[in-house]
Structure formats: structure tokens, C-alpha cells
Write an enzyme that holds these catalytic residues in place. Structure first.
Site, mmCIF file in Angstrom:
data_model
loop_
_atom_site.group_PDB
_atom_site.id
_atom_site.type_symbol
_atom_site.label_atom_id
_atom_site.label_comp_id
_atom_site.label_asym_id
_atom_site.label_seq_id
_atom_site.Cartn_x
_atom_site.Cartn_y
_atom_site.Cartn_z
ATOM 1 N N CYS A 237 0.972 -1.278 0.165
ATOM 2 C CA CYS A 237 0.096 -0.139 0.289
ATOM 3 C C CYS A 237 0.788 0.974 0.001
ATOM 4 O O CYS A 237 0.946 2.269 -0.694
ATOM 5 C CB CYS A 237 -1.101 -0.261 0.935
ATOM 6 S SG CYS A 237 0.267 -0.103 2.397
ATOM 7 N N HIS A 480 -1.403 1.685 7.729
ATOM 8 C CA HIS A 480 -1.639 1.186 6.463
ATOM 9 C C HIS A 480 -1.155 2.024 4.922
ATOM 10 O O HIS A 480 -1.565 3.492 6.773
ATOM 11 C CB HIS A 480 -3.027 1.079 5.977
ATOM 12 C CG HIS A 480 -3.930 0.428 4.681
ATOM 13 N ND1 HIS A 480 -3.359 -0.121 3.320
ATOM 14 C CD2 HIS A 480 -5.200 1.251 4.500
ATOM 15 C CE1 HIS A 480 -4.453 0.033 2.067
ATOM 16 N NE2 HIS A 480 -5.288 1.151 2.647
#
Length: 1165
Positions: A237, A480
Site C-alpha cells: 500500500c 496502512h
């Protein structure tokens, strides 16, 4: 009663019809913090359920998302005769926001012992628009119409759609509390006389982004936003957020498209794979994968699951693309776009003397800790340090010690400014890296001229506009990454969260990513509960992208189809066409069946057992059966016509035999297909049990034809009445020839013969097919064998009948020419040893050769990447018998390499990485099979390739090697910048002096008399461990430490006191991130550090910018305490006073080594 109590929902447990829904109160508090309201205990200002305006702020508190309120509606439904109601009831329809609504009531519970109440849309069935949605905050209040002070309520919000048309509370209120029970210390029940009111407070809010409270089921990013996301490979990510940021820097995308890749369309070329990625982001309708790009970086699976440093990745990617652009008109594009200039200076206050240097920068790292916002960080970055008192600056012989200002100032900023916010810092108390969650604000626009040198060019505005916010959510160990980007000069912000792209509000871009404690909608900090710290946001910005406002049009210039390389477009059109063809083939797969056909030609090329290998690829192997993709409904006649056309024969001369699996695990022809009217599928279904998805046939070509051109078959004749008649006397046999001279087996053809004939009657047929004349020379004869199955080859007796030999249709006869005096030839002849070796590898009869075929193994041999020279010894393959011993293997490989077999050492191959594993032990009973397929150790051996070995050509024999200790030693030269690794063998009884002598010999370095004395030392985890005395026994050298050797610098030759040396190590940003080659350095008493640095530059061999970028610090041994960075006027002798003090060199790690099982970030390609 305070506001926090007024805004709290009911304390009772509730169930919402969506497990994902997370209900918080107006303050965002979890269930722990919900306050209990007791209506009877309230004062005279108690809000009544009948006072709708007063109730509204109580039951519809402000929302965290702060959407604009479009309309409020209040509707009350009086429910009578409660006990007689049906299981499910609907209230009257009312309107809000232009849509119909109603209350859905389960008076006795929706499969629970609770009253269940919901809000649902009031559309007629099948009349809900497909794309309808409405965002609603609502409250449901159950109250006593005779006493409005008695009520109970729940609040929720939901995105109503066609699929999710109702939402509410399955467990609204326990049934036992509703009837005949005094409600909250009053003298009346909540439902009195079987009557109650249900009031619905419905607030329609604006869905500004189109995804407010969206569950993202069947969400289409391209359709909703016009953009697509990037797939997450595992933990990529962080890469995705950076790539999206670079992609929407349109000028960068255009520059990447200009890299000439048409001559190198390789998936190992990172410029080409980046072009492909950008092109797919432009044209694809679905999320794009990054696999091609990461593979071109040289990343393995483990790198995909490791989150890397985004700043480092960005820099390395820029460096790589800049290299690819060299020599093109866009050579300067990236520096002009992303690079600015900064001056580091020390300026004397009272005299005209300044020391400064100007460097390029590609990003700016700003401190978050201790600063409230971006502007404070810039001021902190350029703050001036005053050097006075004991800290005065030495300004040379002319001015001596002077008061001075030390600092940095920007000379210019780039068009695209990347700001790295230092959210992760080393915590000296915890001795680890920690994430800083402090609130830190950044503006949409700011004026960078405030931080420029007064002499900088100000002819053009230095105002910057925010273009991108890259966000990290989580903590140091798990998190994330996603990005907010504004693709165009004007318009929407978008959130790029891996494969999902959504519109975003300014609040989501700015306020939500400032970090710090959560705030309520009225901008107050959420009140912590007693004994609890404020609830901190897990998400905060870690990288900001600003674009110079005067260059916005240039940087965000539209990228058109004309900007895309034509070869890239063509390649994708070709790939699209190929994918479409494969898709069509898959869709039509059920209509087709494969036919694998053995022909005379394929059989004649076949050199193994049976008639063919059905899994072989006909495109590369002429012995593989021909493959025909045939419609299942095609007739057998159409199949015959197709095969005949392919092999150039008249279809009337073709007959197909069905192949069957025999019980002895061979595959042979069974019966011919005489009726060609059935379909291929019918024939396949009627065939005997088969283990292949394809129809397997042997193609027979008739040798005789009648006057009408029809084939005349020796057996199986079709009659006019359709009956098939078989001549049971005639059998079909296949012939194979074992050529002793060329040591090969090959198919010859087939023949028909009567079972009553004798084996010797096959000889004339064979002689004719082979063209050997009528008879063999007098000293030769034909030996015949039956190939019953691969490991069962039996000789045939000449006088025996074929019937007695039990031969039948499809059996295989192998023959060879054999000298009758063969047994005598091998005894008395004088042959050279070379000829004898060749004879030892020969198989004199077919039985031996068949045994070889069973045990045949194709093995790939590669030179060991570090212990041998792959250039001198290119990789090769050998066909070997897996029964051969280790010594025989060494001998054969030695012959191929023209090396002594006793000087070869083999290594097994790791199946996952392809790297060498442990050396193979020479055991008396080991064979090639046991080497490649070791028994025991379970999973360890499963990870070993069984078809490849590495080899090393030794200077000594393996036997002598056992008396030596192998030592991997690194020879340093040019300071510590050049590292050459050598594998040195030293007698186990030897000393370090012997190690030095052997290293000099192997490296062909000058002797110690010519090149200077050498020393050997050990390091561990990139830290200096100990220097080894020359008399130190090599057998005691630690196998797990790194052994290094270097020439002793001239200035250290006569220094005997070890206290005059300091251990030096390298690290990046924090002392725990060590790298590089450690060493010892001579410290001189009274020497200022500006002079020490000159000696360090010479000692390390690092020059120019590489050395200038190093920051120097004294670091205590104790778990690497906070570094004490050194100034030019410091004296190292005085600062480093303890034996536990190290000198740390803080600079970027440019190596690609693997440490502790985790590799540093690197880009190949």
C-alpha cells in the site's frame, strides 16, 4: 444535566442489522462511556417526547462527518391494540427528502425476545430505482402518549439503497420491560392500555462525495470517479500511494513516457514496466496490478510483504528514472521538477568570513515533534544556531575564533515540493522507533519565500498549492498507507486507497489527517473519560506534495494519447487481442475436445519407452503426438480428413486406432475405428477407460489400396452389412531399433504378421524396413526383445512361435545388431584408457539401455556464483544415470569441464531462491539419485531442486580439503570502499599469519614487504569486534563473525596503545540501523574535528559528496544511546572519553545486503 449526558443514546443493548456498523455517541465514545438517562429522576426541565423540537437535538446529535443537513422530518405513528398486532407491521408512509418512508415494527421481536423497530423506505415493491441511495440520520422514539416523559430511543445513521432498504434495531427494547412494569421508577408502564407512540426523527444529509456510509459492495471506481486504483500485493500500500502521487504529477508521467524503451521491452526494465503501469492507469476500467513493476525491481515475495520506507523508495525510483533518461532531451526533466537547492553555512558575526556549501535536495524532512504546523517546521528547519563562548567557530589563521551563526537556508524550491513529515522518530526512553501522533496542521497554500535566502530570485511567486497528502494509519509495526490527491488544478480531491478510488471532502484531506486526538464536530477535543488518555487518531499525514502555483499548468498539463509511446499502445493492443482470444477459447472450451495422434513420423522420432510421451509438447518435440483441437460434435470422418490433410495423405488410406491403458501401465492401440459416422465425443465416451482429457489415437496409413483407391487392411474388415470382421490370425506389432553405435533407441514402424509364424520370421521384415539387404554379415546377428513394460524387457527365442511368445496387437519388438563374438572382444584388445572410459559408458544390449532410460536424469550444472567463475564455466546439462556414484559423477562432470574430477565439490540448489545450499558430502554409498533426492529431514529437503547442482572447481582434492579450514574473508582496499571477498583454505593447525599469506596468494596482492603490513579483524552485526593476533589459531576463528583484512595505515604502524583507537560504525538516521564496514580509527589528542574529518576521509576512501553527506556523532555502547553529533571545532579526544564510546557515521545505506533476514530496499532493472 451536562451536554455529554444529553447527547448520549439509550444505555440498553442494541442490535443493528449490519455487523459492520459501528455506533458511537455524539462524542464518539465507545459503549463504556454511554451515560444512563433516568427520565423520572430529571428536574422540571425534563424534555418530553411530545416536544419534538426539544427532542431533536437530543436524539439527532451532530455527526462526526459533518455532512450538510438537507431536511428534517418528524413523524409519529400511534400504535393501538399492541397485543393483537401481527408479527410484522408497517406504519403509515410519510415523506422526507422527496422520498417515501415508514416505520417497520416487529411488536413481539424479530426472532428475539425484544421489540424490534426499523426505518425503511416506502417505495412500492419493484419500483425502487436501481441506483437510488439516500443518506439518513434517524432516531426512533417509543413513548407513552399519556405521559410523554416516559420514552425510550435509539439513534443511527445509514445509507439506504435498493439492496439495503431498511435499517434499525433488532434489539430495541426487551419485551419484559414494555407491559405492566413500572417504567424507570414511575407508576406507569411504557406501553399503557395497549397503546404507544413511535416517533421517527428523519434527517436527510447531503452525500457530497457519493460514498458517505457506503459499504462498497460492487463499487466501481472508474464509473464513479473516472480513475482506477492499484492492487495490493501483500504489503505494498505504501508503494501504491507513492505511485498514484507520481502518476498524477502529469509532467512526471510525460517524462517517463519519453524514456526510450522500444528497443528494450523487457519486464526487467523498470522504466518500461513503469510506463506500462501508467498506461494501464490511464486506460484500464479496473484496478491495476503492480507485479510487473516490483518484479523489474528484482523484489522477491518477501519484499512484497515488507513495508519499506517511502522516502527511500521515492529517492531510489527517481535516481533510477534519471539514469534511464540520460542522453535524451528529457535528461534534466526530473531535477527541474523535483530538485531544489539548499545552502549550509557558518557565517561569522563580526568579521567578513563565511564557510558554506550548496547542495541539491529532492525532498525536505520536517520535524513534527515540537511543532504545531508546517510553517513552524520550516522555521525550525532554518533556525540559526549561534556559536559563541566555548563554542566559537575557528575562522582560519586570519580571524581565529569568532562568534558565528550556523544554519541552513533554501536557495530555491522545486516545481513539485515533496515534504517528508518525520512521524517516526527514535525514542531514547523506550530505545525504539515510535510514531508521533501529535496534532500537526498543514495549509492548502503557503508562501515558501519566507524560507529563502535573501539573495534568492524572487521574480516569480514562491506560493505553493497542496496537491497530495500521503497518509499512514496505524503504528510503527503495523499500518496502512493511502493517498489523497487533487488530479486537476480545480475540482475534487480523491482518496486512493489501494484498489478503491473515492471522492473526498476537504475535511477528510486536511482535518482528518492532522493527527492528534479525535475532535467532536464542534471542533472541541473529545473529553477523555476518567483514568483514560484522549483517544488519538491512528491516521496522519506523513508526506505532503505541493506544486508551485505559477507552474501548476505546466505540472498538471493534460496527458493525451499522443503523449503515450506508440509501441506501448501497440503492445497493449496485441496483449488485449491475445487475452480476448484466450477468453473466447475458454468460453468455447466445452465445445471442443483435444485429439492426440501418434503418427509414423512421431513414432520414428521417439527414443523412449512405449509409443510416445502423451504430455510432450508437439511445438518443441517432434516425438510428441500431434494435437488437434476438434469440435466435439464433429464426425470421426471429419477428424480423419483433418489429420490426413495435416500429414499429407489420402483420407481413404487413414485408419485411427484407439489407445488404451493396459494393466501393466503401458498405453497401446486396442481396436481401430471402422465406423466414421459417430461424433468424436461419442467415440471418446465409448472408448475403454482412459485417463486423459483428450482422445488418444494411433494413425495407421494403409500400405495397399484397391483399384478404387480404397485401403486394403490386413485385419479388421468392414462388411456391407456393417459387421466388423477381425482376422484373429494376424497381429499388429511395432518395431524399435536400438542402435548400439549411436547409443539411441528409435521407432522404425509397424508390421502385420501371423501369430503362427516364428520369431525368426520377423528378421526379413526388419531387414527390408531398415534397408540392410537380404542378410547380415557372417559375424553379426539380430537380437530381438519384447518391450513388455519399461522395466521388463525380455529376449525372444528365434524358433519360438509368436503365439507361444504370447504376442498380441500393439506389442513392441525391439531389435539390435549384435556381434556373435561380442563376449570375446572386450577381453584381449589393447585400448587406450580414454577408449576404455567410453566403453564403460556404452550399453551393449537393449536391456541395459532400457535400464538406463528408467534411471535417466537430465541434470543442470551451474558454476557456484561466488566460489567459481560462471564466465569461465557456463551452465550446461548432462544426461546421466541416477545410479552412478559420487565419484563417477565427479569424473563425468570433470570430463565435461576438462578438470580433475577429484577437485570438484557439488552444492544442492534451493528450490525457492535458486541459490546454493550446503555442499554435498562424499559418501561411499551415495548415488546421483540420493544426492538429488535425499531422504529424511522432511520439509528441508522438499525445498531442494532435484534436477540441478552447483559445482566448485577446487585447487586441491576433496580428500585434502578435509584437512583445511575454509574461511570467508573480505579484503578491504581504497580505504573501506572496495570490498573483495575470498574463500581461503588454511591448514587447520595454521595461524592468522598463514591466513594472511594464503589471502595474498589467492588475491594476487602485493606481499606485505611490498604493499605494507596487514591486519585481520572480526566484526559482528556491522560493529568492530576484535583484532586477531598473527599467532591466533585459525581453528578458533568464529564461523559466524565477519572476517576482514586491510593494510595497516601508515600513521597507525607504530601505535601500541589500544586506548588511542576508537571503534567506528555506520548507521542511517538512528544508531540501530547499522550498515557498512566497521573499522578502528586513531584518535589524536587536541585535534579539532575539522582536521579529524580530513583523516577520516582518507581512512574511509569516501570522497566528494559521498563524504560531505556524512554526519558524525559519538554514540555510547549502552543500547546505542542518543547520538551526540560533532561540530568542526569539537575535539574527538575530549568528547569520546570512555571505552564504551563509538564514532558513528550517519549516512544513507547504499548497499543491497540482506541483514537479519530482511533485505534493504533496492531497485534493479
Amino acid at each position: 444535566m451536562d451536554a455529554s449526558h444529553l447527547e448520549a443514546p439509550s444505555p440498553n443493548a442494541m442490535m443493528i442489522d449490519a455487523p459492520e456498523e459501528h455506533i458511537v455517541d455524539a462524542n464518539g465514545a465507545e459503549n463504556d462511556d454511554i451515560a444512563i438517562i433516568n427520565p423520572d429522576g430529571m428536574e422540571s426541565d425534563q424534555v418530553l417526547a411530545s416536544d419534538f423540537e426539544a427532542m431533536k437535538p437530543l436524539v439527532l446529535p451532530p455527526l462526526i462527518e459533518e455532512p450538510r443537513i438537507l431536511e428534517d422530518q418528524v413523524h409519529t405513528w400511534t400504535v393501538e391494540s399492541w397485543r393483537t398486532l401481527a408479527k410484522k407491521e408497517h406504519g403509515p408512509v410519510f415523506h422526507a427528502g422527496g422520498y417515501p418512508w415508514r416505520v417497520l415494527l416487529f411488536p413481539f421481536g424479530n426472532n428475539v425476545d425484544w421489540c424490534s423497530i426499523y426505518l425503511e423506505h416506502g417505495f412500492e415493491p419493484n419500483s425502487v430505482p436501481d441506483d437510488w441511495s439516500c443518506c439518513v440520520q434517524f432516531a426512533l422514539v417509543l413513548w407513552n402518549p399519556n405521559d410523554p416523559s416516559l420514552y425510550f430511543n435509539h439513534t443511527a445513521h445509514h445509507r439506504f439503497t435498493k439492496e439495503e432498504g431498511d435499517w434499525g434495531f433488532t434489539r430495541f427494547l426487551e419485551l419484559r420491560k414494555i407491559f405492566n412494569v413500572q417504567w424507570d421508577n414511575s407508576d406507569r408502564p411504557l406501553i399503557e392500555n395497549d397503546t404507544a407512540n413511535i416517533t421517527a426523527y428523519v434527517r436527510i444529509v447531503e452525500d457530497e462525495t457519493g460514498v458517505l456510509w457506503h459499504n462498497f459492495t460492487n463499487y466501481d471506481s472508474k464509473k464513479e470517479t473516472g480513475y482506477v486504483g492499484l492492487k495490493n500485493q501483500g504489503a505494498t500500500c505504501y508503494l501504491n500511494s507513492l505511485l498514484q502521487s507520481l502518476y498524477f504529477t502529469n509532467a512526471f508521467r510525460k517524462a517517463i513516457y519519453q524514456i526510450p524503451t522500444q528497443q528494450d521491452e523487457s519486464m526487467n526494465n523498470s522504466a518500461y514496466t513503469l510506463q506500462r503501469l501508467f498506461y494501464q492507469l490511464q486506460t484500464s476500467n479496473a484496478a491495476v496490478g503492480t507485479n510487473e513493476l516490483t518484479k523489474s525491481f528484482g523484489w522477491e515475495t518477501r519484499h512484497i510483504f515488507e513495508q519499506q520506507d517511502v522516502q527511500e523508495l521515492s529517492r531510489k525510483l527517481m535516481e533510477r528514472m534519471e539514469e534511464k533518461m540520460k542522453g535524451t532531451e528529457y535528461e534534466k526533466a526530473l531535477p527541474q521538477m523535483f530538485s531544489g537547492k539548499i545552502k549550509t553555512y557558518i557565517s561569522c558575526i563580526n568579521v567578513p568570513y563565511e564557510s558554506s556549501r550548496i547542495e541539491d535536495f529532492w525532498d525536505v524532512q520536517l520535524n513534527v515533534s515540537g511543532n504545531k504546523n508546517l510553517l513552524d517546521s520550516f522555521q525550525d528547519y532554518i533556525q540559526v544556531e549561534k556559536l559563541d563562548g566555548e563554542n566559537q567557530y575557528y575562522a582560519g589563521e586570519q580571524y581565529k575564533l569568532q562568534d558565528a551563526n550556523k544554519g541552513v537556508i533554501f536557495q530555491s524550491f522545486p516545481e513539485v515540493l515533496h515534504l517528508q513529515l518525520k512521524r517516526f522518530e527514535y525514542d531514547i526512553q523506550r530505545d525504539t522507533m515510535m510514531k508521533i501522533n501529535d496534532r500537526y496542521e498543514f495549509p492548502e497554500e503557503f508562501d515558501a519565500s519566507l524560507y529563502l535566502d535573501k539573495e534568492a530570485d524572487r521574480s516569480e511567486s514562491w506560493e505553493y498549492q497542496l496537491h497530495g497528502v500521503l497518509v499512514h494509519s496505524g503504528d510503527l509495526n503495523a499500518g496502512h498507507y493511502y493517498a489523497f490527491l487533487k488530479p486537476n488544478k480545480e475540482g475534487w480531491w480523491y482518496k486512493y486507497d489501494d484498489d478503491k478510488v473515492t471522492k473526498a471532502t476537504k475535511r477528510e484531506v486536511l482535518e482528518d489527517n492532522f493527527g492528534g486526538p479525535f475532535r467532536t464536530p464542534n471542533s472541541h477535543l473529545r473529553s477523555p473519560t476518567p483514568k483514560k488518555a484522549p483517544l488519538m487518531r491512528p491516521n496522519s499525514a506523513y508526506m505532503l506534495v505541493y506544486i508551485r502555483k505559477s507552474r501548476l499548468d505546466k505540472i498538471l498539463t493534460p496527458v493525451t494519447a499522443d503523449d503515450t509511446p506508440s509501441h506501448l499502445q501497440m503492445r497493449f493492443e496485441e496483449e488485449l487481442a491475445a487475452r480476448e482470444a484466450r477468453r473466447k477459447e475458454r468460453e468455447e472450451q466445452h465445445l471442443y475436445i483435444g485429439v492426440k495422434a501418434i503418427t509414423e513420423a512421431t513414432f520414428q522420432h521417439h527414443g523412449g519407452t512405449d509409443l510416445t510421451v502423451f504430455d510432450a509438447n508437439p511445438e518443441v518435440d517432434p516425438a510428441a503426438p500431434r494435437f488437434y483441437r476438434t469440435l466435439r460434435q464433429a464426425t470421426m470422418q471429419e477428424l480423419v480428413n483433418n489429420i490426413a490433410a495435416d500429414i499429407g495423405q489420402d483420407p481413404r488410406r487413414i485408419r485411427l486406432w484407439l489407445m488404451v491403458n493396459r494393466q501393466n501401465k503401458t498405453i497401446r492401440p486396442d481396436t481401430p475405428v471402422m465406423d466414421l459416422r459417430p461424433t468424436v465425443e461419442e467415440t471418446y465416451s465409448r472408448a475403454a477407460a482412459h485417463r486423459d482429457q483428450s482422445l488418444r489415437v494411433w494413425v495407421e496409413v494403409a500400405e495397399e489400396v484397391g483399384p478404387d483407391g480404397e485401403a486394403i487392411w490386413p485385419t479388421y474388415h468392414g462388411q456391407n452389412n456393417g459387421v466388423i470382421v477381425k482376422n484373429n490370425d494376424i497381429i499388429l506389432l511395432y518395431l524399435k531399433w536400438f542402435d548400439v553405435e549411436s547409443q539411441c533407441l528409435r521407432g522404425v514402424g509397424h508390421t502385420y504378421i501371423s501369430k503362427e509364424k516364428r520369431v525368426e520370421d520377423l528378421v526379413p521384415i526388419i531387414m527390408k524396413k531398415m534397408g540392410w539387404g537380404e542378410k547380415l554379415p557372417g559375424d553379426e546377428k539380430l537380437q530381438l526383445w519384447e518391450e513388455i513394460k519399461p522395466n521388463m524387457i525380455e529376449g525372444l527365442k528365434a524358433k519360438q512361435s509368436l503365439k507361444a511368445a504370447e504376442l498380441q496387437d500393439g506389442d513392441i519388438i525391439c531389435f539390435q545388431r549384435m556381434h556373435e563374438r561380442k563376449s570375446r572382444l572386450g577381453l584381449g584388445d589393447n585400448r587406450s584408457s580414454e577408449e576404455a572410459n567410453k566403453m564403460a559408458d556404452r550399453y551393449e544390449d537393449a536391456r541395459e539401455y532400457y535400464d538406463f532410460l528408467i534411471n535417466k536424469k537430465v541434470v543442470k550444472f551451474h558454476a557456484h556464483p561466488t566460489k567459481s567463475d560462471p564466465q569461465r564455466y557456463p551452465a550446461f546439462e548432462m544426461v546421466l544415470n541416477s545410479k552412478i556414484s559420487y565419484d563417477k559423477l565427479s569424473e563425468k562432470v570433470g570430463e565435461r569441464l576438462q578438470a580433475d574430477g577429484t577437485h570438484l565439490r557439488f552444492y544442492t540448489v534451493n528450490a525457492s531462491s535458486g541459490n546454493p545450499r550446503a555442499p554435498v558430502k562424499r559418501m561411499p554409498n551415495s548415488t546421483l539419485h540420493t544426492i538429488l533426492n535425499p531422504t529424511g529431514y522432511g520439509q528441508l529437503n522438499m525445498n531442494q531442486r532435484n534436477d540441478a547442482l552447483y559445482f566448485e572447481v577446487l585447487d586441491i582434492s576433496l580428500a585434502e580439503l578435509d584437512t583445511k579450514k575454509p574461511i570467508k574473508i573480505t579484503l578491504l582496499s581504497e580505504g573501506i570502499t572496495k570490498e573483495d571477498q575470498y574463500d581461503v583454505l588454511v591448514t587447520k593447525s595454521g595461524t592468522v599469519q598463514d591466513l594472511i599469506n594464503e589471502l595474498i596468494r589467492k588475491s594476487k596482492a602485493p606481499s606485505e614487504e611490498e604493499g605494507g603490513k596487514m591486519r585481520v579483524y572480526e566484526s559482528s552485526n556491522h560493529k568492530f569486534f576484535r583484532e586477531l593476533d598473527r599467532t591466533y589459531p585459525v581453528i578458533s576463528i568464529n564461523d559466524y563473525s565477519t572476517v576482514l583484512a586491510e593494510r595497516i595505515p601508515q600513521e597507525e604502524l607504530d601505535v601500541k596503545d589500544s586506548n588511542q583507537f576508537i571503534s567506528v560504525f555506520h548507521y542511517q538516521n538512528e544508531p540501530g540501523r547499522v550498515h557498512g564496514v566497521p573499522f578502528r580509527f586513531l584518535v589524536k589528542e587536541g585535534e579539532v574535528f575539522s582536521e579529524t574529518k580530513k583523516r577520516l576521509e582518507k581512512r574511509t576512501g569516501l570522497k566528494g559528496k559521498s563524504f560531505e553527506k556524512i554526519k558524525f556523532a559519538v554514540v555510547r555502547r549502552a543500547q546505542y544511546s542518543r547520538p551526540q553529533y560533532l561540530n568542526d571545532d569539537d575535539i574527538l579526544w575530549d568528547v569520546a572519553v570512555s571505552e564504551d564510546d563509538y564514532l558513528g557515521l550517519d549516512h544513507a545505506d547504499r548497499t543491497r545486503s540482506v541483514r537479519n533476514g530482511v533485505g534493504d530496499l533496492f531497485l534493479k532493472g
